[in-house]
Scaffold this motif. Sequence first.
Motif, PDB file in Angstrom:
ATOM      1  N   ALA A 237       0.841  -1.191   0.000  1.00  0.00           N
ATOM      2  CA  ALA A 237       0.000   0.000   0.000  1.00  0.00           C
ATOM      3  C   ALA A 237       0.881   1.248   0.000  1.00  0.00           C
ATOM      4  O   ALA A 237       1.908   1.298   0.682  1.00  0.00           O
ATOM      5  CB  ALA A 237      -0.922   0.006   1.215  1.00  0.00           C
ATOM      6  N   VAL A 238       0.483   2.257  -0.753  1.00  0.00           N
ATOM      7  CA  VAL A 238       1.263   3.483  -0.872  1.00  0.00           C
ATOM      8  C   VAL A 238       0.382   4.676  -0.538  1.00  0.00           C
ATOM      9  O   VAL A 238      -0.736   4.800  -1.049  1.00  0.00           O
ATOM     10  CB  VAL A 238       1.840   3.650  -2.292  1.00  0.00           C
ATOM     11  N   THR A 239       0.873   5.540   0.308  1.00  0.00           N
ATOM     12  CA  THR A 239       0.191   6.799   0.614  1.00  0.00           C
ATOM     13  C   THR A 239       1.104   7.937   0.169  1.00  0.00           C
ATOM     14  O   THR A 239       2.243   8.050   0.635  1.00  0.00           O
ATOM     15  CB  THR A 239      -0.094   6.932   2.122  1.00  0.00           C
TER      16      THR A 239
END
Length: 270
Positions: A237-239
């Motif tokens: 997951a990338v923010t």
Amino acid sequence: MSDKKAHKISKKHYEKKLTELQTELVKLQEWVKQEQLKVVVIFEGRDAAGKGGVIKRITEKLNPRVCRVVALDKPTERERTQWYFQRYIEHLPAGGEIVLFDRSWYNRAGVERVMGFCSDEEYEEFLRTCPELERMLIRSGIILIKYWFSVSDEEQEKRFAERINTPIKRWKFSPMDLESRSRWVQYSEAKDRMFAYTDTKESPWWVVEADNKKHARLNCIAHLLSQIPYQEIDYPAVTLPEINKEGYVRMPLHDQSFVPDAVSDWIDDE
């Protein structure tokens, strides 16, 4: 892999299926990179059979650092003195790479044989050596897949005429295309003998019936995907963080030049 009696496919359906297949190709690419696989795909066949169109659709969405195309020009004077396979060997993949050969060492079994660009001894040596070389490549861990694109005389003539009469395709037509028409029997005999020697259990030829370009592209890509077991890679997951511009002071710029907006010149007034 035959499409001779296949019904016509609509543009909408073709584009939908192509997008689905290209999505799977990206998954395959990521699997090849993760598992450090070495993949070689050879594309051979009649002139104007559609090899380039399939290669373009395969590579369209892929990373060129992972999947690259090798389309060698005629050998140089120095290369003519080398071991025949030498200039192809240097383009083989390392771990995590896919190499697509737009024509390959099989030039010797086709155009070189028919046009007299190699001696009888060189040709016979190729037929003896090629299967052994391919077995060696496979034993070394390379996944080798070979496609032959078949096109009817009528469809080839239609495509040649299109190349000659369409400005953006004229570069595709060469003197060799004329020779391929005038020496049809010799090319057919050369292809049959090539298959007799190199269509082996370890490295078979897969024939793509290519009179219908859309079907040929979808069939070939789907088949390619079926030849290499792969799994989808889970991305973390990338923010995205906010951009930190603190402390930045833009320097004044002088004599900036901008590309003029020419788009309107190419759009018809409604």
